[in-house]
Scaffold this motif. Structure first.
Motif, PDB file in Angstrom:
ATOM      1  N   UNK A 153      -5.105   3.675   3.614  1.00  0.00           N
ATOM      2  CA  UNK A 153      -4.566   4.158   2.333  1.00  0.00           C
ATOM      3  C   UNK A 153      -5.337   3.551   1.165  1.00  0.00           C
ATOM      4  N   UNK A 154      -5.650   2.272   1.255  1.00  0.00           N
ATOM      5  CA  UNK A 154      -6.391   1.597   0.181  1.00  0.00           C
ATOM      6  C   UNK A 154      -7.803   2.157   0.071  1.00  0.00           C
ATOM      7  N   UNK A 155      -8.425   2.453   1.210  1.00  0.00           N
ATOM      8  CA  UNK A 155      -9.800   2.941   1.214  1.00  0.00           C
ATOM      9  C   UNK A 155      -9.916   4.390   0.751  1.00  0.00           C
ATOM     10  N   UNK A 156      -8.859   5.176   0.930  1.00  0.00           N
ATOM     11  CA  UNK A 156      -8.965   6.615   0.684  1.00  0.00           C
ATOM     12  C   UNK A 156      -8.287   7.089  -0.593  1.00  0.00           C
ATOM     13  N   UNK A 157      -7.458   6.257  -1.194  1.00  0.00           N
ATOM     14  CA  UNK A 157      -6.687   6.673  -2.367  1.00  0.00           C
ATOM     15  C   UNK A 157      -6.990   5.734  -3.527  1.00  0.00           C
ATOM     16  N   UNK A 158      -7.577   6.274  -4.599  1.00  0.00           N
ATOM     17  CA  UNK A 158      -7.998   5.434  -5.718  1.00  0.00           C
ATOM     18  C   UNK A 158      -6.834   4.703  -6.352  1.00  0.00           C
ATOM     19  N   UNK A 159      -5.679   5.377  -6.469  1.00  0.00           N
ATOM     20  CA  UNK A 159      -4.512   4.746  -7.091  1.00  0.00           C
ATOM     21  C   UNK A 159      -4.046   3.549  -6.260  1.00  0.00           C
TER      22      UNK A 159
ATOM     23  N   UNK B  70       0.814  -1.217   0.000  1.00  0.00           N
ATOM     24  CA  UNK B  70       0.000   0.000   0.000  1.00  0.00           C
ATOM     25  C   UNK B  70       0.850   1.270   0.000  1.00  0.00           C
ATOM     26  N   UNK B  71       2.181   1.111   0.029  1.00  0.00           N
ATOM     27  CA  UNK B  71       3.062   2.288   0.072  1.00  0.00           C
ATOM     28  C   UNK B  71       4.001   2.372  -1.128  1.00  0.00           C
ATOM     29  N   UNK B  72       3.750   1.575  -2.152  1.00  0.00           N
ATOM     30  CA  UNK B  72       4.650   1.577  -3.306  1.00  0.00           C
ATOM     31  C   UNK B  72       4.558   2.900  -4.065  1.00  0.00           C
ATOM     32  N   UNK B  73       5.579   3.163  -4.881  1.00  0.00           N
ATOM     33  CA  UNK B  73       5.655   4.420  -5.631  1.00  0.00           C
ATOM     34  C   UNK B  73       5.303   4.258  -7.102  1.00  0.00           C
ATOM     35  N   UNK B  74       5.103   3.028  -7.565  1.00  0.00           N
ATOM     36  CA  UNK B  74       4.775   2.885  -8.976  1.00  0.00           C
ATOM     37  C   UNK B  74       3.294   3.152  -9.222  1.00  0.00           C
ATOM     38  N   UNK B  75       2.960   3.327 -10.495  1.00  0.00           N
ATOM     39  CA  UNK B  75       1.592   3.653 -10.870  1.00  0.00           C
ATOM     40  C   UNK B  75       0.841   2.378 -11.275  1.00  0.00           C
ATOM     41  N   UNK B  76      -0.496   2.387 -11.164  1.00  0.00           N
ATOM     42  CA  UNK B  76      -1.283   1.198 -11.506  1.00  0.00           C
ATOM     43  C   UNK B  76      -1.028   0.686 -12.920  1.00  0.00           C
ATOM     44  N   UNK B  77      -0.885   1.604 -13.878  1.00  0.00           N
ATOM     45  CA  UNK B  77      -0.660   1.191 -15.262  1.00  0.00           C
ATOM     46  C   UNK B  77       0.618   0.371 -15.390  1.00  0.00           C
ATOM     47  N   UNK B  78       1.697   0.853 -14.765  1.00  0.00           N
ATOM     48  CA  UNK B  78       2.969   0.132 -14.814  1.00  0.00           C
ATOM     49  C   UNK B  78       2.831  -1.263 -14.206  1.00  0.00           C
TER      50      UNK B  78
ATOM     51  N   UNK C 289       2.612 -13.519   3.161  1.00  0.00           N
ATOM     52  CA  UNK C 289       3.013 -12.806   4.372  1.00  0.00           C
ATOM     53  C   UNK C 289       2.998 -11.284   4.188  1.00  0.00           C
ATOM     54  N   UNK C 290       3.013 -10.817   2.942  1.00  0.00           N
ATOM     55  CA  UNK C 290       3.047  -9.370   2.685  1.00  0.00           C
ATOM     56  C   UNK C 290       1.668  -8.723   2.712  1.00  0.00           C
ATOM     57  N   UNK C 291       0.619  -9.506   2.868  1.00  0.00           N
ATOM     58  CA  UNK C 291      -0.726  -8.957   2.720  1.00  0.00           C
ATOM     59  C   UNK C 291      -1.536  -8.954   4.022  1.00  0.00           C
ATOM     60  N   UNK C 292      -0.834  -9.016   5.135  1.00  0.00           N
ATOM     61  CA  UNK C 292      -1.484  -8.856   6.432  1.00  0.00           C
ATOM     62  C   UNK C 292      -1.459  -7.367   6.777  1.00  0.00           C
TER      63      UNK C 292
ATOM     64  N   UNK D  66      -3.944  -0.494  -7.283  1.00  0.00           N
ATOM     65  CA  UNK D  66      -2.731  -1.301  -7.107  1.00  0.00           C
ATOM     66  C   UNK D  66      -3.034  -2.526  -6.249  1.00  0.00           C
ATOM     67  N   UNK D  67      -3.775  -2.319  -5.164  1.00  0.00           N
ATOM     68  CA  UNK D  67      -4.143  -3.445  -4.302  1.00  0.00           C
ATOM     69  C   UNK D  67      -5.002  -4.459  -5.056  1.00  0.00           C
ATOM     70  N   UNK D  68      -5.913  -3.964  -5.886  1.00  0.00           N
ATOM     71  CA  UNK D  68      -6.791  -4.861  -6.637  1.00  0.00           C
ATOM     72  C   UNK D  68      -5.970  -5.736  -7.587  1.00  0.00           C
ATOM     73  N   UNK D  69      -4.972  -5.140  -8.246  1.00  0.00           N
ATOM     74  CA  UNK D  69      -4.111  -5.911  -9.154  1.00  0.00           C
ATOM     75  C   UNK D  69      -3.346  -6.985  -8.378  1.00  0.00           C
TER      76      UNK D  69
END
Length: 452
Positions: free
Chosen positions: A235-241, A199-207, A224-227, A245-248
């Motif tokens: 962050x996931x609930x408030x930021x569309x980008x 949830x803190x990555x810097x890349x964009x969804x398209x990439x 283990x990374x998804x707890x 990313x989480x959905x992908x």
């Protein structure tokens, strides 16, 4: 009417947008702009800093081409600031200069082993696969297992190019020698490391989405990374980008893996500690500390140390600006010291009149094209309002700089020359059913550009 003779050093998006914004701005004076570029061709990192399989980049180049091709900006390519033309030269022939030289070096990564054989900067690799004329034409792709450090778009570009099958790049403008070397790569596993969570990555969804569309490449994520902690959930609930990313990533968790010949592993909460020497001065593994959320969107170390065998490593931790002759430079941040684009003397933070900056050399290597435009608008506002502080050139005639370059024997290229080179590359591509094949050697680029 007063006339502003303006030099812009750097013909990438930052320089071209600055020229366009000034020409379209409301002002009480005429404008004449000369664009200087150290490479024989314009467009900077759009041509030489982005993976060739990005179709959206063509749209950016089209927009830049429209500006350059209007005919109200002169282009001088293959001209090196500090060597072919100096700050004193610019003062003699212009009222002001804007530096838009970008950031093309790799930022430092301060961990042991970073200088081992098999450890590379991402910027070097990108320049190689993009056919930059000033880098070697060979690259040692000999490792089956490779690490990429970074969680930004450049890290994904590098990882995608390492994992992607060479034949899938044939429709692009990839140079022939790059294709040949990628074709022979023995790579089976590419590992991407980022010290924070998904949830803190810097890349964009398209990439990220493009990464998951690779042919015959399994996307490997680790449960283990998804707890997620509360900060990640927020962050996931408030930021569309972040939500996309989480959905992908969640979709990748559900995929069946094991059939592909190559694998791309995403390791989150992994802080690189050391690149391990195999005893002969070559990379043999990456040692990292498992991190955990700190409850505030950051991470803390857990003390758990892990190691993954690799034979090559790419550092994609950011770009860094380079100093320019007789121009102030901030060594810590890799930028020209400035206030809203007005360049400042380092000693006392006073104005260096007539000198401006825009783009990454102004603000650091962050932000996308939209930021570059707003950045240029800020700088141009000051250029317009600073009329009382412009230089008073000895010879501001448009012919004077042409005469100077010719007297010095500089084989510069111009806009007509770029059209020659552009047409030549498109024709090379058309002959093989591709969009373009880049000409790589600098001398060949200049020769094609300057033929009558």
């Amino acid at each position: 009417m007063t006339k502003l003779r303006l030099a812009i050093v750097g013909a990438g998006p930052a320089g071209i947008y600055a020229a366009d914004i000034l020409l379209k701005a409301e002002r009480g004076f005429d404008v004449s702009i000369d664009l200087f570029e150290q490479l024989p061709a314009p467009y900077g990192l759009v041509r030489y800093g982005v993976a060739p399989d990005h179709p959206r980049i063509k749209g950016i180049i089209s927009a830049l081409r429209e500006v350059v091709d209007r005919g109200d900006i002169r282009l001088f390519g293959n001209v090196q600031f500090g060597t072919d033309i100096t700050l004193d030269d610019l003062k003699k022939h212009y009222n002001a200069v804007i530096f838009a030289t970008g950031a093309i070096r790799d930022a430092d990564l301060d961990i042991p082993g970073v200088d081992l054989d098999g450890s590379y900067g991402a910027a070097e690799f990108v320049s190689w696969f993009d056919g930059h004329p000033d880098v070697p034409r060979t690259w040692p792709l000999e490792a089956e297992s490779v690490a990429v450090i970074g969680n930004g778009n450049v890290a994904l570009d590098v990882s995608r190019m390492l994992a992607k099958h060479a034949d899938d790049l044939l429709p692009t403008e990839i140079p022939a020698n790059v294709y040949d070397i990628l074709k022979s790569s023995p790579v089976t596993d590419v590992h991407i490391f980022g010290r924070r969570g998904p949830a803190q990555v810097k890349f964009t969804p398209l990439e990220l989405r493009e990464l998951g569309e690779l042919n015959d490449v399994d996307m490997i994520v680790y449960e283990e990374d998804f707890d997620y902690d509360d900060a990640s959930k927020a962050a996931i609930a408030s930021n569309k980008q972040v939500m996309v990313i989480d959905r992908v990533l969640q979709q990748w968790r559900q995929r069946e893996v094991g059939a592909a010949s190559r694998r791309l592993h995403l390791h989150f909460y992994a802080k690189p500690l050391e690149i391990v020497d195999d005893g002969t001065g070559h990379v043999s593994a990456i040692r990292y500390e498992r991190t955990a959320p700190d409850g505030e969107g950051g991470v803390r170390g857990t003390g758990e140390i892990r190691e993954i065998p690799i034979r090559a490593l790419y550092r994609a931790v950011g770009y860094f600006g380079s100093p320019l002759d007789n121009i102030p430079y901030d060594e810590k941040h890799g930028v020209i010291p400035n206030r809203e684009g007005q360049v400042l003397h380092k000693t006392d933070n006073t104005r260096m009149y007539g000198v401006y900056a825009t783009g990454w050399i102004k603000r650091g290597p962050v932000g996308l094209i939209g930021h570059t435009k707003s950045d240029a608008m800020e700088t141009i506002k000051h250029v317009i309002n600073d009329q009382g502080n412009w230089w008073t050139p000895v010879d501001p005639s448009e012919e004077s700089i042409v005469t100077l370059l010719r007297e010095r024997g500089v084989e510069y290229t111009n806009l007509d020359g770029w059209h020659n080179l552009d047409s030549h590359e498109l024709a090379l591509g058309a002959a093989e059913g591709r969009t373009r094949i880049k000409v790589v050697p600098r001398d060949e680029m200049v020769k094609i550009s300057n033929r009558s």
